[in-house]
Scaffold this motif. Structure first.
Motif, PDB file in Angstrom:
ATOM      1  N   UNK A 296      46.814  46.829   4.309  1.00 34.83           N
ATOM      2  CA  UNK A 296      45.986  47.019   3.118  1.00 34.83           C
ATOM      3  C   UNK A 296      46.596  46.337   1.896  1.00 34.83           C
ATOM      4  N   UNK A 297      47.912  46.232   1.898  1.00 36.35           N
ATOM      5  CA  UNK A 297      48.605  45.794   0.684  1.00 36.35           C
ATOM      6  C   UNK A 297      48.904  44.301   0.642  1.00 36.35           C
ATOM      7  N   UNK A 298      49.072  43.676   1.790  1.00 35.33           N
ATOM      8  CA  UNK A 298      49.403  42.252   1.767  1.00 35.33           C
ATOM      9  C   UNK A 298      48.130  41.426   1.660  1.00 35.33           C
ATOM     10  N   UNK A 299      48.240  40.295   1.003  1.00 30.54           N
ATOM     11  CA  UNK A 299      47.087  39.421   0.810  1.00 30.54           C
ATOM     12  C   UNK A 299      46.764  38.633   2.072  1.00 30.54           C
ATOM     13  N   UNK A 300      47.782  38.204   2.788  1.00 35.24           N
ATOM     14  CA  UNK A 300      47.559  37.339   3.943  1.00 35.24           C
ATOM     15  C   UNK A 300      48.322  37.852   5.153  1.00 35.24           C
ATOM     16  N   UNK A 301      47.871  37.409   6.319  1.00 31.45           N
ATOM     17  CA  UNK A 301      48.565  37.789   7.546  1.00 31.45           C
ATOM     18  C   UNK A 301      50.002  37.283   7.546  1.00 31.45           C
ATOM     19  N   UNK A 302      50.213  36.105   6.987  1.00 35.58           N
ATOM     20  CA  UNK A 302      51.549  35.512   7.010  1.00 35.58           C
ATOM     21  C   UNK A 302      52.600  36.450   6.427  1.00 35.58           C
ATOM     22  N   UNK A 303      52.218  37.242   5.425  1.00 38.84           N
ATOM     23  CA  UNK A 303      53.172  38.185   4.844  1.00 38.84           C
ATOM     24  C   UNK A 303      53.567  39.273   5.839  1.00 38.84           C
ATOM     25  N   UNK A 304      52.634  39.620   6.717  1.00 46.37           N
ATOM     26  CA  UNK A 304      52.886  40.685   7.690  1.00 46.37           C
ATOM     27  C   UNK A 304      53.386  40.152   9.024  1.00 46.37           C
ATOM     28  N   UNK A 305      53.451  38.828   9.178  1.00 46.28           N
ATOM     29  CA  UNK A 305      53.769  38.231  10.475  1.00 46.28           C
ATOM     30  C   UNK A 305      55.090  38.716  11.072  1.00 46.28           C
ATOM     31  N   UNK A 306      56.171  38.835  10.289  1.00 49.98           N
ATOM     32  CA  UNK A 306      57.417  39.329  10.909  1.00 49.98           C
ATOM     33  C   UNK A 306      57.255  40.720  11.514  1.00 49.98           C
TER      34      UNK A 306
END
Length: 386
Positions: A296-306
């Motif tokens: 919900x908080x990150x703008x893009x998947x890349x931020x959550x990728x790790x």
């Protein structure tokens, strides 16, 4: 002495209530006073059975009846009684936790408060109201339920005054139950003035590092639900407490909170072990809640990728709705256009999924997630994209 005085007050609830005119899940509530009195029986097994009968009748699956509010008032009045310190397991086989009856009674009051707050929300009554318009019998039942909800909403201040002293009880199980109940009871508008004092108590609990992890984490979560600032605890020495502080809505815009969630999800199995007995605020593995809030908080998947790559080895057909399905939705918002190139992060995610045998059984939920992401629904076809 005080315990017996409270029991006397509780007896007034029994004597002043017309139980024969009230109902519960199984009809007339004439049997309710006997079960209430058995809560103070000398035999712990009798106490446990009595509470079980009350849970099945006056609070059946969280439903409220006109017998619920007076039963709750009785339980609130007997909380200080010495016999509520008796420890036993639940009457129900699926709950084998040995704990004081007092904690179980407070949990009952918490569920009453939670159900009343939910059922008292006008938006939650739309379906029932529609049914009542079409059926006179349903209309009467709807009115009865509305009266029961109103009675339970009205009794919240009484329950709060009874429960709040047990935030400082000697038993951790009782303190935890009291915290859970107070978190629901303080949703009552008429108790708004009590929130600051309760918040100070919880901040004190958080500051006391001698308290158990579970208790401090629950305090952080409760403060978050009350809209209190938890960001000071994002640097707590305990990673579980840091995470619970980060989950608060008020921390959503703080990059430190996002970093805390990402750090926890880099070791998801460890995060799942923080609370061997799941916190009552959450369903399922703790990592599911962390991922839901993170996405919900990150703008893009890349931020959550790790975090995604750390989670996929734990994923399976059975967890798709909680982990790799939402990850696909974040990685492919709106669905992948046919023939379009994959980004490195998307490619890594699909590779991890394709290599996880547990994600490719016969459970069908994954197909809708794959379809919505614009991806092949067969494993080999997915591999062909890589």
């Amino acid at each position: 002495m005080a315990g017996h005085e409270v029991a006397t007050d509780a007896l007034k609830v029994i004597e002043e209530t017309d139980w024969s005119g009230l109902t519960h899940a199984y009809g007339a509530a004439g049997d309710t006073p006997a079960f209430l009195l058995q809560l103070l029986d000398e035999d712990p097994e009798t106490q446990a059975e009595a509470l079980g009968m009350l849970e099945m009748s006056v609070l059946h699956q969280g439903s409220l009846y006109d017998a619920t509010a007076p039963a709750a008032r009785f339980m609130a009045a007997v909380l200080p009684h010495p016999r509520t310190l008796a420890e036993h397991e639940s009457y129900f086989p699926w709950d084998d936790r040995p704990r004081p009856l007092r904690a179980a009674l407070i949990d009952f009051l918490a569920e009453v408060a939670e159900s009343a707050a939910y059922d008292g929300d006008p938006d939650s009554d739309d379906d029932a109201a529609a049914d009542s318009d079409a059926d006179p019998d349903a209309d009467e039942a709807y009115d009865d339920e509305a009266d029961a909800i109103e009675a339970c909403l009205a009794v919240r201040p009484t329950l709060f005054q009874a429960v709040v002293p047990f935030l400082d009880d000697d038993h951790p199980e009782v303190r935890e139950a009291a915290l859970g109940a107070v978190s629901h009871l303080l949703k009552a508008p008429e108790l708004a003035e009590a929130v600051p004092a309760a918040s100070r108590r919880l901040h004190s609990t958080l500051a006391d590092t001698t308290r158990e992890r579970r208790e401090r984490a629950a305090a952080a979560l409760t403060l978050g639900t009350w809209g209190q600032d938890t960001t000071a605890h994002l640097t707590d020495a305990d990673p579980a407490v840091r995470v619970c502080a980060a989950l608060a809505d008020g921390a959503a815009g703080d990059p430190r909170a996002t970093a805390v969630l990402l750090d926890a999800l880099s070791r998801p199995a460890e995060a799942d072990r923080w609370f061997p007995e799941p916190l009552p605020q959450f369903d399922g593995w703790f990592r599911f809640t962390l991922l839901r809030i993170l996405l919900k908080r990150v703008e893009s998947y890349e931020e959550a990728a790790p975090a995604a790559l750390a989670l996929i080895p734990l994923a399976s057909d059975y967890t798709v709705d909680q982990d790799w399905g939402p990850l696909l939705a974040k990685a492919f918002p709106g669905g992948r256009e046919p023939g379009s190139d994959l980004t490195p992060a998307q490619r890594d995610l699909l590779h991890a999924l394709a290599e996880n045998d547990a994600c490719w059984g016969n459970i069908g939920n994954k197909y809708s997630w794959l379809r919505d992401a614009g991806l092949p629904q067969k494993r080999e076809e997915l591999r062909s994209l890589l």
